[in-house]
Design a protein around this motif. Structure first.
Motif, PDB file in Angstrom:
ATOM      1  N   GLU A  38      23.059  51.888   1.005  1.00  0.00           N
ATOM      2  CA  GLU A  38      24.220  52.766   0.891  1.00  0.00           C
ATOM      3  C   GLU A  38      23.794  54.220   0.703  1.00  0.00           C
ATOM      4  O   GLU A  38      24.433  55.145   1.226  1.00  0.00           O
ATOM      5  CB  GLU A  38      25.075  52.343  -0.310  1.00  0.00           C
ATOM      6  N   LYS A  39      22.742  54.440  -0.071  1.00  0.00           N
ATOM      7  CA  LYS A  39      22.313  55.802  -0.394  1.00  0.00           C
ATOM      8  C   LYS A  39      21.602  56.479   0.766  1.00  0.00           C
ATOM      9  O   LYS A  39      21.561  57.709   0.843  1.00  0.00           O
ATOM     10  CB  LYS A  39      21.379  55.771  -1.611  1.00  0.00           C
ATOM     11  N   MET A  40      21.018  55.688   1.648  1.00  0.00           N
ATOM     12  CA  MET A  40      20.247  56.260   2.740  1.00  0.00           C
ATOM     13  C   MET A  40      21.150  56.953   3.755  1.00  0.00           C
ATOM     14  O   MET A  40      22.272  56.504   4.014  1.00  0.00           O
ATOM     15  CB  MET A  40      19.432  55.164   3.444  1.00  0.00           C
ATOM     16  N   ALA A  41      20.655  58.018   4.323  1.00  0.00           N
ATOM     17  CA  ALA A  41      21.416  58.767   5.318  1.00  0.00           C
ATOM     18  C   ALA A  41      21.313  58.067   6.668  1.00  0.00           C
ATOM     19  O   ALA A  41      20.614  58.518   7.590  1.00  0.00           O
ATOM     20  CB  ALA A  41      20.890  60.199   5.409  1.00  0.00           C
ATOM     21  N   LEU A  42      22.008  56.950   6.778  1.00  0.00           N
ATOM     22  CA  LEU A  42      21.971  56.144   8.000  1.00  0.00           C
ATOM     23  C   LEU A  42      23.367  56.047   8.598  1.00  0.00           C
ATOM     24  O   LEU A  42      24.360  55.974   7.861  1.00  0.00           O
ATOM     25  CB  LEU A  42      21.470  54.720   7.695  1.00  0.00           C
ATOM     26  N   PRO A  43      23.492  56.018   9.929  1.00  0.00           N
ATOM     27  CA  PRO A  43      24.784  55.729  10.554  1.00  0.00           C
ATOM     28  C   PRO A  43      25.283  54.353  10.116  1.00  0.00           C
ATOM     29  O   PRO A  43      24.490  53.460   9.796  1.00  0.00           O
ATOM     30  CB  PRO A  43      24.468  55.753  12.054  1.00  0.00           C
ATOM     31  N   LYS A  44      26.593  54.170  10.115  1.00  0.00           N
ATOM     32  CA  LYS A  44      27.175  52.926   9.601  1.00  0.00           C
ATOM     33  C   LYS A  44      26.680  51.698  10.353  1.00  0.00           C
ATOM     34  O   LYS A  44      26.415  50.653   9.747  1.00  0.00           O
ATOM     35  CB  LYS A  44      28.699  53.000   9.673  1.00  0.00           C
ATOM     36  N   ASN A  45      26.571  51.800  11.676  1.00  0.00           N
ATOM     37  CA  ASN A  45      26.178  50.602  12.418  1.00  0.00           C
ATOM     38  C   ASN A  45      24.701  50.249  12.174  1.00  0.00           C
ATOM     39  O   ASN A  45      24.328  49.073  12.151  1.00  0.00           O
ATOM     40  CB  ASN A  45      26.465  50.750  13.914  1.00  0.00           C
ATOM     41  N   GLN A  46      23.861  51.261  11.947  1.00  0.00           N
ATOM     42  CA  GLN A  46      22.460  50.970  11.627  1.00  0.00           C
ATOM     43  C   GLN A  46      22.344  50.330  10.250  1.00  0.00           C
ATOM     44  O   GLN A  46      21.547  49.409  10.038  1.00  0.00           O
ATOM     45  CB  GLN A  46      21.631  52.254  11.695  1.00  0.00           C
ATOM     46  N   ARG A  47      23.152  50.823   9.312  1.00  0.00           N
ATOM     47  CA  ARG A  47      23.156  50.224   7.969  1.00  0.00           C
ATOM     48  C   ARG A  47      23.626  48.764   8.038  1.00  0.00           C
ATOM     49  O   ARG A  47      23.069  47.887   7.378  1.00  0.00           O
ATOM     50  CB  ARG A  47      24.067  51.028   7.050  1.00  0.00           C
ATOM     51  N   LEU A  48      24.624  48.491   8.855  1.00  0.00           N
ATOM     52  CA  LEU A  48      25.126  47.132   9.002  1.00  0.00           C
ATOM     53  C   LEU A  48      24.075  46.218   9.611  1.00  0.00           C
ATOM     54  O   LEU A  48      23.889  45.072   9.160  1.00  0.00           O
ATOM     55  CB  LEU A  48      26.384  47.136   9.882  1.00  0.00           C
ATOM     56  N   LEU A  49      23.349  46.715  10.601  1.00  0.00           N
ATOM     57  CA  LEU A  49      22.312  45.905  11.233  1.00  0.00           C
ATOM     58  C   LEU A  49      21.223  45.521  10.224  1.00  0.00           C
ATOM     59  O   LEU A  49      20.831  44.353  10.132  1.00  0.00           O
ATOM     60  CB  LEU A  49      21.695  46.664  12.405  1.00  0.00           C
ATOM     61  N   LEU A  50      20.745  46.497   9.457  1.00  0.00           N
ATOM     62  CA  LEU A  50      19.714  46.212   8.466  1.00  0.00           C
ATOM     63  C   LEU A  50      20.232  45.247   7.396  1.00  0.00           C
ATOM     64  O   LEU A  50      19.499  44.371   6.923  1.00  0.00           O
ATOM     65  CB  LEU A  50      19.231  47.505   7.821  1.00  0.00           C
ATOM     66  N   THR A  51      21.500  45.378   7.031  1.00  0.00           N
ATOM     67  CA  THR A  51      22.096  44.464   6.046  1.00  0.00           C
ATOM     68  C   THR A  51      22.154  43.040   6.585  1.00  0.00           C
ATOM     69  O   THR A  51      21.871  42.077   5.859  1.00  0.00           O
ATOM     70  CB  THR A  51      23.510  44.937   5.667  1.00  0.00           C
ATOM     71  N   LEU A  52      22.504  42.903   7.851  1.00  0.00           N
ATOM     72  CA  LEU A  52      22.553  41.575   8.466  1.00  0.00           C
ATOM     73  C   LEU A  52      21.171  40.915   8.479  1.00  0.00           C
ATOM     74  O   LEU A  52      21.030  39.721   8.206  1.00  0.00           O
ATOM     75  CB  LEU A  52      23.104  41.677   9.886  1.00  0.00           C
ATOM     76  N   LEU A  53      20.148  41.717   8.793  1.00  0.00           N
ATOM     77  CA  LEU A  53      18.788  41.167   8.813  1.00  0.00           C
ATOM     78  C   LEU A  53      18.367  40.730   7.412  1.00  0.00           C
ATOM     79  O   LEU A  53      17.762  39.666   7.231  1.00  0.00           O
ATOM     80  CB  LEU A  53      17.811  42.208   9.361  1.00  0.00           C
ATOM     81  N   LEU A  54      18.686  41.539   6.413  1.00  0.00           N
ATOM     82  CA  LEU A  54      18.364  41.172   5.037  1.00  0.00           C
ATOM     83  C   LEU A  54      19.154  39.944   4.588  1.00  0.00           C
ATOM     84  O   LEU A  54      18.627  39.070   3.887  1.00  0.00           O
ATOM     85  CB  LEU A  54      18.673  42.339   4.102  1.00  0.00           C
ATOM     86  N   PHE A  55      20.398  39.871   4.988  1.00  0.00           N
ATOM     87  CA  PHE A  55      21.238  38.731   4.614  1.00  0.00           C
ATOM     88  C   PHE A  55      20.689  37.441   5.225  1.00  0.00           C
ATOM     89  O   PHE A  55      20.664  36.394   4.569  1.00  0.00           O
ATOM     90  CB  PHE A  55      22.676  38.972   5.077  1.00  0.00           C
ATOM     91  N   GLY A  56      20.235  37.523   6.480  1.00  0.00           N
ATOM     92  CA  GLY A  56      19.637  36.350   7.111  1.00  0.00           C
ATOM     93  C   GLY A  56      18.383  35.907   6.373  1.00  0.00           C
ATOM     94  O   GLY A  56      18.169  34.703   6.135  1.00  0.00           O
ATOM     95  N   PHE A  57      17.538  36.857   5.992  1.00  0.00           N
ATOM     96  CA  PHE A  57      16.331  36.546   5.218  1.00  0.00           C
ATOM     97  C   PHE A  57      16.708  35.924   3.877  1.00  0.00           C
ATOM     98  O   PHE A  57      16.107  34.929   3.436  1.00  0.00           O
ATOM     99  CB  PHE A  57      15.534  37.833   5.011  1.00  0.00           C
ATOM    100  N   TYR A  58      17.720  36.488   3.250  1.00  0.00           N
ATOM    101  CA  TYR A  58      18.171  36.039   1.932  1.00  0.00           C
ATOM    102  C   TYR A  58      18.651  34.595   1.960  1.00  0.00           C
ATOM    103  O   TYR A  58      18.203  33.765   1.159  1.00  0.00           O
ATOM    104  CB  TYR A  58      19.276  36.992   1.467  1.00  0.00           C
ATOM    105  N   ILE A  59      19.546  34.250   2.884  1.00  0.00           N
ATOM    106  CA  ILE A  59      20.078  32.884   2.887  1.00  0.00           C
ATOM    107  C   ILE A  59      19.021  31.871   3.330  1.00  0.00           C
ATOM    108  O   ILE A  59      19.004  30.732   2.860  1.00  0.00           O
ATOM    109  CB  ILE A  59      21.340  32.761   3.772  1.00  0.00           C
ATOM    110  N   HIS A  60      18.116  32.295   4.226  1.00  0.00           N
ATOM    111  CA  HIS A  60      17.083  31.368   4.695  1.00  0.00           C
ATOM    112  C   HIS A  60      16.165  30.966   3.545  1.00  0.00           C
ATOM    113  O   HIS A  60      15.845  29.782   3.367  1.00  0.00           O
ATOM    114  CB  HIS A  60      16.278  32.009   5.815  1.00  0.00           C
TER     115      HIS A  60
END
Length: 500
Positions: free
Chosen positions: A99-121
């Motif tokens: 959230e704090k990083m100066a990233l476009p919303k869609n890039q932030r969402l992509l990184l969150t999805l990758l982390l979420f996949g790692f997390y649930i796996h």
């Protein structure tokens, strides 16, 4: 501008992460390695009858804390709960940082999805090295991002607790991140302010290492630690695990050990063979320094990790879109390190998991000369959602592969009262018995080596439940045992003393 306490982005993913944790907890999740099971049984008292304060791989402070929790509240599964909670808090810290990083919303969402996949796996396949790496990476990236805020003069942040936690879970992982961060700092920043951020983690490592050494020394655990270190070095030796068959006839004991079949309880003299086996394997290192050996080293333990490979691929594509030069150099550097390390280190799934997290730390920090088009990023988001949806669907079907433990319980209950029972197989076979206290069995080849577990009655009857693959690949090892009828899917064998 300060973030709201609970933004919609954070609240949405916080709820989804909590639901995923709850969802996985009702599925047949498992520990990915025997080490986690054994350490849980040690600190809970299930293995020896007494809560043990030394669990070999954990920092003694953490294992001591577990033993006290189990002593006062033995019915609560403190060990897996701690791993689940550690993963959850680490994911939330990642969210806050993104959230704090100066990233476009869609890039932030992509990184969150990758982390979420790692997390649930890795909720589904809990592994203490991954739990450690996820916590350290979250604390690490939060520390780097906080240091950019000129308004924050403090050198300590709440997220540093995760670095400490990760160190206590698996001390060596912290030093791996220190090494990686030095490389990141040297390649991209070379600013003293970011270099100073390495001071606290380094201090944690130094103080923690000293306390580990003092605890082992004062408790007279040096011999136990040394034997376990040798055992791990031999069992996880690349030459042994990648070329097992060459030892089948010439060194049968070593071959059986590679399959987890050495019983240090009844054959303590085998412990003396560990240094010789280590020397033998070291001398054969050159056998794996070739194209086929390197290929086997890099692919053997990742071949079936489709989700992790998919997440890594998506991260690489995203990184390439924002900075192709550094992505190529970084990927080449990582592959070079793995190739050079392959004769010395067994490149397991957890190693790839740690590399993925290092890449996740690096990618948002890479200075971006250009911004990818929304179409490209949205395409990656769509692919990520599809991959995660299929993975979640696969999780819901996992109960179909669950091996019920009812028949195994009946077999165990039918054995003589003084029987010494060993289980030889994957955790799938005894998952229903995982939290029994006391355990009605021991795992062959993985003794605790603590005094309370040494056999007192040499005449005790021995029974062995063996999965069929291990049995048929190691027939010579079981020649002196008699096969018995078994209700479970495991093969039941009895020692000669059981034949009266």
């Amino acid at each position: 501008m300060e973030l709201k306490q609970f933004s919609r982005f954070f609240t949405f993913w916080m709820i989804w992460a909590a639901l995923a944790l709850l969802f996985v907890s009702f599925l047949p999740w498992r520990f990915q390695v025997n080490d986690d099971e054994l350490m849980m049984w040690l600190v809970s008292g299930a293995y020896t009858g007494t809560t043990e304060s030394f669990a070999v791989f954990l920092h003694p402070f953490l294992s001591w804390s577990f033993s006290k929790l189990y002593f006062f509240a033995p019915s609560i599964p403190w060990y897996p709960i701690t791993w689940f909670v550690g993963m959850y808090l680490s994911f939330l810290t990642w969210l806050r940082t993104l959230e704090k990083m100066a990233l476009p919303k869609n890039q932030r969402l992509l990184l969150t999805l990758l982390l979420f996949g790692f997390y649930i796996h890795f909720l589904f396949f809990l592994q203490f090295s991954i739990v450690s790496a996820f916590a350290i990476a979250a604390g690490w990236v939060a520390r780097w991002e906080n240091s950019r805020d000129e308004k924050k003069k403090s050198s300590l942040f709440p997220s540093d607790v995760l670095i400490i936690f990760g160190f206590l879970v698996r001390p060596i992982v912290l030093f791996l991140f220190l090494f990686a961060s030095l490389g990141i700092w040297w390649c991209w920043y070379r600013k003293s302010s970011l270099a100073k951020n390495l001071a606290l983690p380094l201090l944690i490592g130094i103080v923690g290492g000293i306390t580990f050494w003092l605890w082992v020394s004062t408790q007279n655990m040096q011999d136990i630690k040394e034997v376990n270190r040798l055992r791990s070095q031999v069992f996880d030796h690349p030459v042994l695990q990648l070329q097992k068959d060459q030892f089948r006839d010439l060194y049968p004991d070593l071959y059986h050990f590679s399959n987890g079949l050495i019983d240090f309880h009844t054959h303590p003299e085998l412990t003396d063979k560990l240094p010789d086996w280590k020397d033998l394997l070291d001398q054969k290192r050159a056998d794996v320094v070739n194209l086929l050996g390197i290929k086997a080293a890099l692919t053997t333990f990742i071949a079936h990790e489709h989700l992790l490979l998919g997440l890594f691929g998506l991260l690489l594509v995203f990184s390439f879109l924002i900075q192709p030069k550094w992505t190529i150099l970084g990927l080449g550097g990582l592959l070079g390190v793995l190739v050079l390390a392959s004769p010395f280190v067994l490149i397991k799934v957890q190693v790839y998991g740690i590399i993925f997290l290092v890449a996740m730390v690096c990618t948002p920090l890479i200075p971006s000369p250009k911004s990818p088009s929304d179409t490209l990023i949205n395409s990656l988001i769509f692919i990520s959602i599809s991959v995660l949806a299929y993975h979640v669907y696969s999780f819901t079907r996992s109960t179909e592969n669950l091996i019920p433990g009812d028949d195994l319980r009946i077999d165990l209950a039918g054995l003589p009262p003084n029987a010494q029972t060993y289980l030889i197989g994957k955790g799938d076979y005894y998952r229903d018995l995982l939290f029994d206290k006391p355990l009605p069995f021991q795992l062959l080849g993985w003794p605790t080596l603590l005094p309370t577990t040494q056999r007192k009655d040499e005449g005790a009857r021995n029974f062995y439940f063996v999965d069929s693959a291990t049995y048929f690949n190691n027939r010579k090892y079981f020649l002196h045992l008699e096969r018995k009828e078994s209700r479970s899917s495991m093969i039941l064998l009895a020692s000669p003393s059981c034949l009266d």
